[in-house]
Scaffold this motif. Structure first.
Motif, PDB file in Angstrom:
ATOM      1  N   TRP A   7       0.841  -1.209   0.000  1.00  0.00           N
ATOM      2  CA  TRP A   7       0.000   0.000   0.000  1.00  0.00           C
ATOM      3  C   TRP A   7       0.873   1.255   0.000  1.00  0.00           C
ATOM      4  O   TRP A   7       0.619   2.198  -0.726  1.00  0.00           O
ATOM      5  CB  TRP A   7      -0.898   0.020   1.239  1.00  0.00           C
ATOM      6  N   ARG A   8       1.909   1.214   0.809  1.00  0.00           N
ATOM      7  CA  ARG A   8       2.789   2.394   0.936  1.00  0.00           C
ATOM      8  C   ARG A   8       3.509   2.681  -0.390  1.00  0.00           C
ATOM      9  O   ARG A   8       3.624   3.835  -0.816  1.00  0.00           O
ATOM     10  CB  ARG A   8       3.803   2.156   2.049  1.00  0.00           C
ATOM     11  N   LYS A   9       3.987   1.605  -1.031  1.00  0.00           N
ATOM     12  CA  LYS A   9       4.689   1.768  -2.305  1.00  0.00           C
ATOM     13  C   LYS A   9       3.758   2.356  -3.365  1.00  0.00           C
ATOM     14  O   LYS A   9       4.147   3.261  -4.138  1.00  0.00           O
ATOM     15  CB  LYS A   9       5.234   0.410  -2.766  1.00  0.00           C
ATOM     16  N   GLU A  10       2.528   1.861  -3.390  1.00  0.00           N
ATOM     17  CA  GLU A  10       1.542   2.358  -4.352  1.00  0.00           C
ATOM     18  C   GLU A  10       1.163   3.808  -4.032  1.00  0.00           C
ATOM     19  O   GLU A  10       0.980   4.631  -4.926  1.00  0.00           O
ATOM     20  CB  GLU A  10       0.302   1.457  -4.318  1.00  0.00           C
ATOM     21  N   TYR A  11       1.034   4.115  -2.742  1.00  0.00           N
ATOM     22  CA  TYR A  11       0.688   5.474  -2.300  1.00  0.00           C
ATOM     23  C   TYR A  11       1.751   6.482  -2.735  1.00  0.00           C
ATOM     24  O   TYR A  11       1.437   7.568  -3.228  1.00  0.00           O
ATOM     25  CB  TYR A  11       0.528   5.478  -0.775  1.00  0.00           C
ATOM     26  N   LEU A  12       3.020   6.115  -2.575  1.00  0.00           N
ATOM     27  CA  LEU A  12       4.115   7.022  -2.937  1.00  0.00           C
ATOM     28  C   LEU A  12       4.259   7.202  -4.446  1.00  0.00           C
ATOM     29  O   LEU A  12       4.813   8.203  -4.897  1.00  0.00           O
ATOM     30  CB  LEU A  12       5.437   6.505  -2.356  1.00  0.00           C
ATOM     31  N   SER A  13       3.764   6.223  -5.216  1.00  0.00           N
ATOM     32  CA  SER A  13       3.884   6.320  -6.680  1.00  0.00           C
ATOM     33  C   SER A  13       2.867   7.300  -7.278  1.00  0.00           C
ATOM     34  O   SER A  13       3.021   7.740  -8.415  1.00  0.00           O
ATOM     35  CB  SER A  13       3.684   4.941  -7.318  1.00  0.00           C
ATOM     36  N   ILE A  14       1.816   7.653  -6.507  1.00  0.00           N
ATOM     37  CA  ILE A  14       0.803   8.598  -7.000  1.00  0.00           C
ATOM     38  C   ILE A  14       1.217  10.014  -6.607  1.00  0.00           C
ATOM     39  O   ILE A  14       1.414  10.297  -5.424  1.00  0.00           O
ATOM     40  CB  ILE A  14      -0.593   8.271  -6.407  1.00  0.00           C
ATOM     41  N   LYS A  54       1.283  13.925  -5.490  1.00  0.00           N
ATOM     42  CA  LYS A  54       0.409  14.684  -4.584  1.00  0.00           C
ATOM     43  C   LYS A  54      -0.553  15.599  -5.348  1.00  0.00           C
ATOM     44  O   LYS A  54      -1.657  15.868  -4.906  1.00  0.00           O
ATOM     45  CB  LYS A  54       1.256  15.539  -3.630  1.00  0.00           C
ATOM     46  N   GLU A  55      -0.098  16.101  -6.491  1.00  0.00           N
ATOM     47  CA  GLU A  55      -0.890  17.074  -7.259  1.00  0.00           C
ATOM     48  C   GLU A  55      -1.996  16.426  -8.092  1.00  0.00           C
ATOM     49  O   GLU A  55      -2.760  17.121  -8.767  1.00  0.00           O
ATOM     50  CB  GLU A  55       0.015  17.886  -8.189  1.00  0.00           C
ATOM     51  N   SER A  56      -2.073  15.083  -8.058  1.00  0.00           N
ATOM     52  CA  SER A  56      -3.041  14.388  -8.908  1.00  0.00           C
ATOM     53  C   SER A  56      -4.478  14.693  -8.476  1.00  0.00           C
ATOM     54  O   SER A  56      -4.754  14.980  -7.314  1.00  0.00           O
ATOM     55  CB  SER A  56      -2.798  12.875  -8.853  1.00  0.00           C
ATOM     56  N   LYS A  57      -5.382  14.644  -9.446  1.00  0.00           N
ATOM     57  CA  LYS A  57      -6.809  14.917  -9.196  1.00  0.00           C
ATOM     58  C   LYS A  57      -7.655  13.772  -9.745  1.00  0.00           C
ATOM     59  O   LYS A  57      -7.161  12.910 -10.471  1.00  0.00           O
ATOM     60  CB  LYS A  57      -7.214  16.241  -9.842  1.00  0.00           C
ATOM     61  N   GLY A  58      -8.936  13.788  -9.392  1.00  0.00           N
ATOM     62  CA  GLY A  58      -9.853  12.786  -9.908  1.00  0.00           C
ATOM     63  C   GLY A  58      -9.678  11.426  -9.261  1.00  0.00           C
ATOM     64  O   GLY A  58      -9.489  11.306  -8.042  1.00  0.00           O
ATOM     65  N   ALA A  59      -9.710  10.380 -10.085  1.00  0.00           N
ATOM     66  CA  ALA A  59      -9.634   8.991  -9.590  1.00  0.00           C
ATOM     67  C   ALA A  59      -8.318   8.692  -8.861  1.00  0.00           C
ATOM     68  O   ALA A  59      -8.337   8.051  -7.796  1.00  0.00           O
ATOM     69  CB  ALA A  59      -9.831   8.021 -10.752  1.00  0.00           C
ATOM     70  N   PRO A  60      -7.136   9.129  -9.392  1.00  0.00           N
ATOM     71  CA  PRO A  60      -5.879   8.870  -8.658  1.00  0.00           C
ATOM     72  C   PRO A  60      -5.871   9.488  -7.258  1.00  0.00           C
ATOM     73  O   PRO A  60      -5.383   8.878  -6.307  1.00  0.00           O
ATOM     74  CB  PRO A  60      -4.815   9.510  -9.554  1.00  0.00           C
ATOM     75  N   ALA A  61      -6.429  10.696  -7.131  1.00  0.00           N
ATOM     76  CA  ALA A  61      -6.469  11.358  -5.819  1.00  0.00           C
ATOM     77  C   ALA A  61      -7.356  10.585  -4.843  1.00  0.00           C
ATOM     78  O   ALA A  61      -7.025  10.442  -3.655  1.00  0.00           O
ATOM     79  CB  ALA A  61      -6.975  12.787  -5.979  1.00  0.00           C
ATOM     80  N   LYS A  62      -8.484  10.082  -5.337  1.00  0.00           N
ATOM     81  CA  LYS A  62      -9.397   9.301  -4.483  1.00  0.00           C
ATOM     82  C   LYS A  62      -8.729   7.995  -4.052  1.00  0.00           C
ATOM     83  O   LYS A  62      -8.869   7.553  -2.897  1.00  0.00           O
ATOM     84  CB  LYS A  62     -10.683   8.995  -5.242  1.00  0.00           C
ATOM     85  N   LYS A 114      -6.190   8.680  -1.379  1.00  0.00           N
ATOM     86  CA  LYS A 114      -6.870   8.909  -0.095  1.00  0.00           C
ATOM     87  C   LYS A 114      -7.306   7.581   0.531  1.00  0.00           C
ATOM     88  O   LYS A 114      -7.216   7.386   1.755  1.00  0.00           O
ATOM     89  CB  LYS A 114      -8.075   9.815  -0.318  1.00  0.00           C
ATOM     90  N   LYS A 115      -7.779   6.661  -0.316  1.00  0.00           N
ATOM     91  CA  LYS A 115      -8.211   5.350   0.170  1.00  0.00           C
ATOM     92  C   LYS A 115      -7.028   4.570   0.742  1.00  0.00           C
ATOM     93  O   LYS A 115      -7.141   3.917   1.802  1.00  0.00           O
ATOM     94  CB  LYS A 115      -8.854   4.571  -0.986  1.00  0.00           C
ATOM     95  N   LEU A 116      -5.880   4.629   0.044  1.00  0.00           N
ATOM     96  CA  LEU A 116      -4.676   3.947   0.526  1.00  0.00           C
ATOM     97  C   LEU A 116      -4.212   4.516   1.870  1.00  0.00           C
ATOM     98  O   LEU A 116      -3.803   3.780   2.774  1.00  0.00           O
ATOM     99  CB  LEU A 116      -3.550   4.075  -0.504  1.00  0.00           C
ATOM    100  N   SER A 117      -4.293   5.837   1.992  1.00  0.00           N
ATOM    101  CA  SER A 117      -3.919   6.496   3.248  1.00  0.00           C
ATOM    102  C   SER A 117      -4.811   6.018   4.391  1.00  0.00           C
ATOM    103  O   SER A 117      -4.325   5.759   5.505  1.00  0.00           O
ATOM    104  CB  SER A 117      -4.037   8.011   3.082  1.00  0.00           C
ATOM    105  N   SER A 118      -6.097   5.880   4.121  1.00  0.00           N
ATOM    106  CA  SER A 118      -7.041   5.410   5.143  1.00  0.00           C
ATOM    107  C   SER A 118      -6.753   3.958   5.535  1.00  0.00           C
ATOM    108  O   SER A 118      -6.815   3.599   6.723  1.00  0.00           O
ATOM    109  CB  SER A 118      -8.465   5.538   4.609  1.00  0.00           C
TER     110      SER A 118
END
Length: 443
Positions: free
Chosen positions: A52-59, A61-69, A72-76
């Motif tokens: 999860w952490r590896k996937e979270y870091l690959s997205i 911060k400035e992304s919007k839309g589906a990647p941002a959601k 956020k889900k990975l962070s939760s």
């Protein structure tokens, strides 16, 4: 919110009782650190969390839309896993609740919880900041212990000027200086948020203080600030400032080297004493053996350790006093400050790359011949200078004083501003090397 400090004069019995309580808080802190270390190891070996952490870091911060959601889900998901393991405020407090019962006569529940919060802050710095490790602490390194309110643990009574702490009743004393007394009495009109029992090492031993954390702003400064605007260029060991009224270029904490020499001398003596008392822990070449060891300390070593702590306190007090005097000088001239932003944490680190110098140097070999070589560049940066001069502490103090006297303190981004490279006549920026101490502008 601001603080004031009152002197405590405990009896011999009260001193021994206070020492027991600082021993208890240090033990509780280290128990919590040991528990946190185990949980962090489990988190590092949790394959699902690391994915999860590896996937979270690959997205980004400035992304919007589906990647941002999805981010956020990975962070939760990661937050829930940490909470499930016990890496949370509730987890640490429930863990220390059992340990705290052992010291219920010495420490209050809120003081134990405050220590859990302190360890949690270190864990969060390790997980989300630039922290390398959650450290254990020695008993002598604990100088404060505080609660969360004035109704639990150390409680201060304004009417009798006493502090009561789980059976201990100690008198608090105001300073002799009239202006300081007035300042404290005016501050104590605010509501007391909580109390902190503090100790400092002097040549005669520990001295104890009560620090009151008060709601509301501190009493207004007695001095008036100037109305000029000053631009400040902070360095590692010097500060330069220019305003319409004048300019200043001064060294920070010029006599700090006196304390540094005393500290180095004491540390050398302590090393010799420790080596003499523990020859079994050293190799023939003088280096310390690897692995777990038992150390014995002589009475002379323990005496020198107290002297060393006293020297560190003196050095810190000297630097703070000199910084405040310089801040007062600047505020008398100007009330508004434009300061170049400095990254002192980056400046104190060593360089990672090993590089050679461009110039050729002559080196004499063992057989007497001369060789021409490109020497290695020094990897050291400004760690020792920053430790001696504390430039970041000076800027924090200047900001605090400027704001409290009604002025302003603004940091300027050096990457976009480039004050040192700017040419006022051509309106361009020209890069200069560090060795160039002068430059010509417009003739």
């Amino acid at each position: 919110m601001h603080t004031v400090q009152l002197l405590l004069r405990p009896t011999a019995y009260e001193c021994s009782e206070l020492d027991r309580r600082f021993h208890a808080i240090s033990h509780i802190h280290n128990v919590c650190v040991s528990h946190a270390d185990k949980l962090l190891v489990r988190l590092e070996h949790d394959n699902e969390y690391q994915a999860w952490r590896k996937e979270y870091l690959s997205i980004p911060k400035e992304s919007k839309g589906a990647p941002a959601k999805h981010r956020k889900k990975l962070s939760s998901l990661m937050a829930d896993r940490r909470k499930e393991l016990g890496l949370s405020k509730t987890g640490f407090e429930s863990r220390l609740k059992v340990c705290g019962k052992r010291y219920s006569r010495l420490l209050s529940s809120q003081q134990v919880q405050a220590e859990a919060d302190r360890v949690l802050a270190s864990v969060e710095k390790y997980l989300f900041g630039n922290g390398k490790k959650v450290h254990f602490k020695k008993h002598m390194d604990f100088q404060t212990t505080g609660g969360k309110s004035n109704r639990n643990g150390a409680k201060f009574d304004r009417d009798t000027m006493t502090v009561s702490w789980n059976g201990l009743e100690m008198k608090c004393y105001l300073p002799k200086k009239e202006s300081s007394r007035e300042y404290i009495l005016e501050s104590m009109e605010h509501r007391i948020s909580y109390c902190v029992v503090k100790r400092l090492m002097f040549s005669s031993g520990w001295r104890y203080y009560l620090e009151l954390v008060l709601d509301g702003p501190a009493p207004g400064e007695r001095r008036k600030s100037g109305d000029k605007v000053m631009g400040i260029d902070p360095g590692v060991s010097t500060i330069a400032g220019v305003s319409d009224k004048g300019c200043i270029l001064t060294e920070l904490a010029p006599d700090a080297d006196i304390y540094e020499k005393g500290i180095r001398k004491l540390q050398d003596s302590m090393d010799r004493s420790r080596k003499h008392s523990n020859p079994q822990n050293y190799d023939p070449n003088g280096t310390v053996k690897k692995g777990r060891k038992t150390w014995k300390y002589s009475k002379n070593y323990l005496r020198m350790r107290k002297q060393l702590k006293n020297l560190y306190r003196k050095k810190s007090a000297y630097i703070l006093t000199i910084h405040r005097e310089l801040c007062n000088r600047l505020i008398r001239d100007s009330g508004h400050f434009l300061v170049e932003r400095m990254q002192y944490k980056a400046l104190q680190k060593k360089a990672k790359k090993t590089e050679r110098e461009e110039k050729v140097s002559e080196v004499k070999t063992k057989n007497g011949t001369i060789r021409q070589v490109h020497k290695y560049k020094k990897k050291k940066r400004f760690g020792h200078s920053i430790n001696r001069r504390a430039p970041a502490a000076f800027l924090r103090e200047l900001e605090r004083k400027a704001v409290s006297t009604g002025g302003t303190y603004v940091e300027v981004d050096t990457q976009s501003f480039k004050a040192s490279q700017y040419d006022h006549f051509t309106d361009t920026c020209k890069k200069t090397t560090l060795k160039e101490r002068k430059k010509e502008i417009g003739g």
